[in-house]
Scaffold this motif. Structure first.
Motif, mmCIF file in Angstrom:
data_model
loop_
_atom_site.group_PDB
_atom_site.id
_atom_site.type_symbol
_atom_site.label_atom_id
_atom_site.label_comp_id
_atom_site.label_asym_id
_atom_site.label_seq_id
_atom_site.Cartn_x
_atom_site.Cartn_y
_atom_site.Cartn_z
ATOM 1 N N TYR A 152 0.807 -1.221 0.000
ATOM 2 C CA TYR A 152 0.000 0.000 0.000
ATOM 3 C C TYR A 152 0.841 1.273 0.000
ATOM 4 N N VAL A 153 2.029 1.257 0.584
ATOM 5 C CA VAL A 153 2.872 2.458 0.586
ATOM 6 C C VAL A 153 3.454 2.697 -0.807
ATOM 7 N N ALA A 154 3.991 1.673 -1.431
ATOM 8 C CA ALA A 154 4.542 1.806 -2.784
ATOM 9 C C ALA A 154 3.442 2.196 -3.770
ATOM 10 N N SER A 155 2.272 1.608 -3.617
ATOM 11 C CA SER A 155 1.140 1.937 -4.489
ATOM 12 C C SER A 155 0.732 3.392 -4.318
ATOM 13 N N ASN A 156 0.761 3.878 -3.086
ATOM 14 C CA ASN A 156 0.397 5.260 -2.829
ATOM 15 C C ASN A 156 1.392 6.220 -3.463
ATOM 16 N N LEU A 157 2.674 5.875 -3.449
ATOM 17 C CA LEU A 157 3.687 6.715 -4.108
ATOM 18 C C LEU A 157 3.429 6.813 -5.612
ATOM 19 N N VAL A 158 3.098 5.712 -6.244
ATOM 20 C CA VAL A 158 2.787 5.711 -7.679
ATOM 21 C C VAL A 158 1.597 6.620 -7.951
ATOM 22 N N ALA A 159 0.564 6.511 -7.140
ATOM 23 C CA ALA A 159 -0.639 7.331 -7.317
ATOM 24 C C ALA A 159 -0.319 8.816 -7.146
ATOM 25 N N ILE A 160 0.492 9.156 -6.171
ATOM 26 C CA ILE A 160 0.859 10.554 -5.907
ATOM 27 C C ILE A 160 1.584 11.146 -7.110
ATOM 28 N N ILE A 161 2.537 10.425 -7.642
ATOM 29 C CA ILE A 161 3.332 10.929 -8.773
ATOM 30 C C ILE A 161 2.453 11.172 -10.002
ATOM 31 N N LEU A 162 1.578 10.244 -10.307
ATOM 32 C CA LEU A 162 0.717 10.401 -11.485
ATOM 33 C C LEU A 162 -0.255 11.578 -11.323
ATOM 34 N N CYS A 163 -0.802 11.730 -10.147
ATOM 35 C CA CYS A 163 -1.765 12.821 -9.905
ATOM 36 C C CYS A 163 -1.087 14.189 -9.883
ATOM 37 N N SER A 164 0.174 14.238 -9.490
ATOM 38 C CA SER A 164 0.849 15.533 -9.359
ATOM 39 C C SER A 164 1.020 16.249 -10.694
ATOM 40 N N LEU A 165 1.156 15.515 -11.770
ATOM 41 C CA LEU A 165 1.321 16.141 -13.082
ATOM 42 C C LEU A 165 0.091 16.965 -13.457
ATOM 43 N N VAL A 166 -1.078 16.414 -13.247
ATOM 44 C CA VAL A 166 -2.325 17.124 -13.540
ATOM 45 C C VAL A 166 -2.503 18.279 -12.557
ATOM 46 N N ASN A 167 -2.152 18.054 -11.307
ATOM 47 C CA ASN A 167 -2.374 19.064 -10.270
ATOM 48 C C ASN A 167 -1.570 20.341 -10.487
ATOM 49 N N PHE A 168 -0.371 20.243 -11.042
ATOM 50 C CA PHE A 168 0.415 21.454 -11.293
ATOM 51 C C PHE A 168 -0.323 22.362 -12.275
ATOM 52 N N LEU A 169 -0.802 21.786 -13.361
ATOM 53 C CA LEU A 169 -1.514 22.595 -14.354
ATOM 54 C C LEU A 169 -2.789 23.198 -13.772
ATOM 55 N N LEU A 170 -3.519 22.429 -13.000
ATOM 56 C CA LEU A 170 -4.732 22.959 -12.370
ATOM 57 C C LEU A 170 -4.408 24.109 -11.412
ATOM 58 N N SER A 171 -3.360 23.953 -10.637
ATOM 59 C CA SER A 171 -2.980 25.004 -9.690
ATOM 60 C C SER A 171 -2.562 26.272 -10.402
ATOM 61 N N ASP A 172 -1.728 26.128 -11.407
ATOM 62 C CA ASP A 172 -1.194 27.299 -12.097
ATOM 63 C C ASP A 172 -2.247 28.022 -12.925
ATOM 64 N N ARG A 173 -3.123 27.275 -13.592
ATOM 65 C CA ARG A 173 -4.078 27.886 -14.517
ATOM 66 C C ARG A 173 -5.436 28.190 -13.897
ATOM 67 N N PHE A 174 -5.819 27.456 -12.838
ATOM 68 C CA PHE A 174 -7.160 27.603 -12.287
ATOM 69 C C PHE A 174 -7.153 28.212 -10.880
ATOM 70 N N VAL A 175 -6.376 27.640 -9.980
ATOM 71 C CA VAL A 175 -6.440 28.072 -8.583
ATOM 72 C C VAL A 175 -5.762 29.414 -8.372
ATOM 73 N N PHE A 176 -4.516 29.538 -8.804
ATOM 74 C CA PHE A 176 -3.748 30.740 -8.511
ATOM 75 C C PHE A 176 -3.685 31.726 -9.668
ATOM 76 N N ASP A 177 -4.285 31.423 -10.797
ATOM 77 C CA ASP A 177 -4.218 32.330 -11.938
ATOM 78 C C ASP A 177 -5.562 32.928 -12.311
#
Length: 176
Positions: A120-145
């Motif tokens: 479950y820890v290794a699986s959670n790391l994989v999930a975090i990395i994949l989700c972070s790519l989308v989250n950067f764009l959302l943060s930059d273009r939607f939340v803080f922009d």
């Protein structure tokens, strides 16, 4: 057309600024990973909660942690003008980044842990990395922009009042 939305049209300076912001985003995210994994371990191993419930709680704690640091560090050059704007940003961050992180983590954890029986820890790391790519764009273009774009293109109430006073005080002159 906003050049920053199209990397090909962006200047080298804009790309360098975006890259530096991405580095900051990942630094905050790296600390957020530690926060999330620690919370996951507490909920799952110490409290014995179900792995999906533990994942959801851990993600929400990391989302709040990350928002606070992104507002103060990653996007410090785009400060909230009023407290209500900070609350709006927190809501937008939770709706966008939180939803991507929560849904992505839960789906990936269900597949990796539930179906494939991976750690479950290794699986959670994989999930975090994949989700972070989308989250950067959302943060930059939607939340803080989003507020920044409105501020650039729409005048504030004070600017509208000032313009109205200037028009009333100056006589209209027409050229013939």
């Amino acid at each position: 057309m906003n050049r920053s939305q199209f990397p090909v049209l962006s200047s080298q300076k804009e790309r360098a600024g975006t890259f530096l912001r991405w580095i900051k985003f990942n630094a905050v995210g790296g600390i957020g990973i530690v926060v999330q994994l620690a919370a996951l371990a507490v909920f799952r191993s110490w409290l014995g909660l179900d792995y999906l419930l533990s994942t959801g709680l851990a993600v929400e704690i990391a989302v709040i942690h990350n928002f606070l640091w992104h507002a103060r560090f990653t996007w410090a050059d785009r400060p909230a003008r009023r407290p209500v704007q900070s609350l709006l940003r927190l809501a937008k961050f939770n709706i966008s980044n939180g939803a991507v992180s929560l849904a992505g983590n839960l789906v990936l954890m269900r597949v990796l842990v539930g179906d494939l029986r991976l750690d479950y820890v290794a699986s959670n790391l994989v999930a975090i990395i994949l989700c972070s790519l989308v989250n950067f764009l959302l943060s930059d273009r939607f939340v803080f922009d989003a507020e920044e774009n409105r501020a650039r293109f729409l005048p504030s109430a004070a600017e509208l009042r000032s313009a109205g006073r200037a028009r009333r005080s100056s006589p209209h002159k027409f050229r013939t």
